[in-house]
Structures are given as C-alpha cells and as structure tokens.
Design a protein around this motif. Structure first.
Motif, short mmCIF file in Angstrom:
data_model
loop_
_atom_site.label_atom_id
_atom_site.label_comp_id
_atom_site.label_asym_id
_atom_site.label_seq_id
_atom_site.Cartn_x
_atom_site.Cartn_y
_atom_site.Cartn_z
N ARG A 18 -27.23 -0.44 -16.80
CA ARG A 18 -26.43 -1.58 -17.25
C ARG A 18 -27.18 -2.37 -18.32
N ASN A 19 -28.48 -2.57 -18.10
CA ASN A 19 -29.28 -3.32 -19.06
C ASN A 19 -29.33 -2.64 -20.42
N LYS A 20 -29.33 -1.30 -20.42
CA LYS A 20 -29.34 -0.60 -21.70
C LYS A 20 -28.00 -0.78 -22.42
N ILE A 21 -26.92 -0.87 -21.66
CA ILE A 21 -25.61 -1.15 -22.26
C ILE A 21 -25.65 -2.52 -22.93
N ILE A 22 -26.21 -3.50 -22.22
CA ILE A 22 -26.33 -4.86 -22.76
C ILE A 22 -27.17 -4.85 -24.03
N LEU A 23 -28.30 -4.16 -23.99
CA LEU A 23 -29.20 -4.09 -25.13
C LEU A 23 -28.49 -3.50 -26.34
N GLY A 24 -27.71 -2.44 -26.12
CA GLY A 24 -26.98 -1.80 -27.21
C GLY A 24 -25.94 -2.73 -27.83
N LEU A 25 -25.23 -3.48 -26.98
CA LEU A 25 -24.20 -4.40 -27.48
C LEU A 25 -24.81 -5.55 -28.27
N ALA B 177 -18.59 0.79 -10.71
CA ALA B 177 -17.95 0.90 -9.39
C ALA B 177 -19.00 0.87 -8.27
N GLU B 178 -20.15 1.51 -8.51
CA GLU B 178 -21.22 1.52 -7.50
C GLU B 178 -21.82 0.13 -7.34
N LEU B 179 -21.97 -0.59 -8.43
CA LEU B 179 -22.51 -1.95 -8.36
C LEU B 179 -21.54 -2.88 -7.62
N VAL B 180 -20.25 -2.70 -7.89
CA VAL B 180 -19.24 -3.51 -7.21
C VAL B 180 -19.23 -3.21 -5.72
N ALA B 181 -19.39 -1.92 -5.37
CA ALA B 181 -19.40 -1.52 -3.96
C ALA B 181 -20.58 -2.15 -3.22
N GLU B 182 -21.71 -2.30 -3.92
CA GLU B 182 -22.89 -2.90 -3.30
C GLU B 182 -22.72 -4.40 -3.10
N ASN B 183 -22.00 -5.02 -4.01
CA ASN B 183 -21.84 -6.47 -3.96
C ASN B 183 -20.47 -6.86 -4.52
N PRO B 184 -19.41 -6.74 -3.70
CA PRO B 184 -18.05 -7.02 -4.17
C PRO B 184 -17.93 -8.42 -4.77
N LYS B 185 -17.28 -8.50 -5.96
CA LYS B 185 -17.16 -9.79 -6.63
C LYS B 185 -15.71 -10.19 -6.91
N THR C 185 -13.79 -9.32 -9.50
CA THR C 185 -13.67 -9.72 -10.90
C THR C 185 -13.50 -8.50 -11.78
N GLU C 186 -12.85 -8.70 -12.92
CA GLU C 186 -12.71 -7.63 -13.91
C GLU C 186 -13.82 -7.67 -14.94
N GLN C 187 -14.81 -8.53 -14.71
CA GLN C 187 -15.94 -8.64 -15.62
C GLN C 187 -16.60 -7.27 -15.79
N LEU C 188 -16.88 -6.89 -17.03
CA LEU C 188 -17.43 -5.56 -17.31
C LEU C 188 -18.86 -5.43 -16.82
N LEU C 189 -19.70 -6.38 -17.18
CA LEU C 189 -21.12 -6.28 -16.88
C LEU C 189 -21.43 -7.05 -15.60
N ILE C 190 -21.59 -6.31 -14.52
CA ILE C 190 -21.76 -6.89 -13.19
C ILE C 190 -23.22 -7.23 -12.92
N LEU D 34 -24.76 -13.61 -16.70
CA LEU D 34 -25.78 -12.63 -17.08
C LEU D 34 -27.06 -13.25 -17.64
N GLN D 35 -27.16 -14.57 -17.63
CA GLN D 35 -28.28 -15.22 -18.30
C GLN D 35 -29.62 -14.65 -17.85
N ASN D 36 -29.84 -14.56 -16.54
CA ASN D 36 -31.13 -14.06 -16.03
C ASN D 36 -31.34 -12.59 -16.42
N ALA D 37 -30.28 -11.81 -16.36
CA ALA D 37 -30.41 -10.39 -16.69
C ALA D 37 -30.80 -10.22 -18.16
N ILE D 38 -30.19 -11.02 -19.02
CA ILE D 38 -30.50 -10.91 -20.45
C ILE D 38 -31.90 -11.39 -20.72
#
Length: 225
Positions: free
Chosen positions: A133-140, A198-206, A208-213, A221-225
């Motif tokens: 997920r972090n690599k997706i963020i980095l690319g965007l 889908a795996e991240l959502v299964a671990e921690n249901p939210k 939400t339709e937010q793309l980056l979980i 996402l502040q802390n993740a970024i």
C-alpha cells in the motif's frame, strides 16, 4: 445552488466560502453602483475594480484574495451556462512576494526512490500488505503529484484500471482531473485494488469506500505518509 454552496461542494472550508462570498458581495455593490451587470462583467470592468481596490490603499495580497473569489465566481457563472468565459483568468496582481522552493528533488532521483522501495521478505502478510500500500502511495505522490488530502479522498471507484488512469476529485486548491498511471504502476494498483485492500479491510473493517486503507482504526493517512 448558491455561490457559497458551490464553494463548499468544491471542497472549500466554511470560513473560506464565507470570505469569498463577502468578497463577491463587495464586488456586486461596486458593479451596481457603476451600472455594470455583475454576471456579464468584462475584462476591462474587472480591471477597473482592481484599480478601485488599489485606490483604497488595500494591500496587494488582499486584492489577490478578491481576484481569487471572482475567479471562482465566474467559473460558477460559466457552469450555470450564463457565459462561456472567465474575465479574471489573465489578471495577475503584481508586487506579491512568492515563496521560493529549495532543494527540489529531480525526476531521476524520485524514480530511484520509487524503484528502490524494497518490500522485501516480510514475515507477516499484514506487514507486506501495508508495504505494498505504501508503494502505491509513493507512486501517486511521485508520478501524479498527489497531496495528503487528495490521497485521503481517493475512493475505489476513482481507479480506472481498464484505462490505466485515476480520477482525482476537486478541492479548494485544485480542479478535478483524470491522471494517467505509469505502466509500472498499473499492475501494483490492480493487485492492491482487487486483492490487498480486501485483505486489509478484512483485518480491520471500516465500512468505507476509501481506496487507501490505514492499519489502525482511523481513516486518515497522515501517519502512514
């Protein structure tokens, strides 16, 4: 829709929307006193208003704020099909100090950072999913130039996998746009969208339709970024 509600729908804060609305009111009072049709103001008439503000010894930066308000106002007028141009587009207020950007990272270095991002052989699947997920963020950030707020607002339906593109909603600082994904991003985004998320959502249901979980209970996402 009122001008204020239009601004709110574009992602502007309540305070900014109210400020721009007050600025528009001042312009409307001026146009009426000068027998000018507000919605059909010409470039020269807007320039006359700029001169009117300067004659009142208003600071250049404040004049620029008035122009920002009018720029959005005439965009709103155009969206309502009451005119097909914006008379403020070529008006720039001189004498405003701009921030200088230092230590700009060049494109080869940015690409080296992206391709050098090592997911590695992580022991836990959860950690590997977060790394991908972090690599997706980095690319965007690197290739599409997205900021934190734009990343937060991305939803699953904004990803156009067949077209290799991603849709970015408008905000108070930018217009909506559809951006092309680099070829080497597409497969990673596809894997994340169809499997990892889908795996991240299964671990921690939210719910939400937010793309980056996020990994925690929040959605920011502040802390993740």
């Amino acid at each position: 829709m009122t001008f204020k509600n239009y601004l709110l729908s574009r992602g502007f804060s309540t305070a900014t929307s109210e400020s721009y609305s007050k600025s528009l009111l001042q312009y409307t009072v001026w146009t009426e006193s000068n027998q000018i049709e507000t919605e059909q103001s010409t470039y020269n008439e807007v320039i006359s208003y700029v001169q009117h503000l300067k004659n009142k010894a208003i600071k250049q930066r404040t004049v620029q704020l008035h122009m920002n308000s009018l720029r959005h106002y005439f965009d709103w007028v155009a969206k309502r099909q009451l005119r097909n141009d914006n008379p403020t587009l070529n008006i720039n207020i001189k004498g405003i100090k701009r921030r200088k950007l230092y230590n700009i990272i060049d494109k080869p270095t940015l690409e080296k950072i992206y391709h050098g991002y090592d997911i590695g052989n992580l022991e836990k699947q959860e950690d590997e999913n977060i790394a991908k997920r972090n690599k997706i963020i980095l690319g965007l950030i690197i290739y599409q130039g997205l900021g934190t707020l734009e990343l937060n607002r991305l939803e699953v339906n904004d990803v156009k996998l067949r077209e290799g593109k991603i849709f970015v909603k408008s905000s108070r600082r930018s217009n909506e746009r559809t951006l092309k994904l680099e070829a080497h991003q597409v497969l990673d985004v596809m894997e994340y969208t169809l499997k990892i998320r889908a795996e991240l959502v299964a671990e921690n249901p939210k719910g939400t339709e937010q793309l980056l979980i996020t990994k925690g209970t929040g959605n920011h996402l502040q802390n993740a970024i």
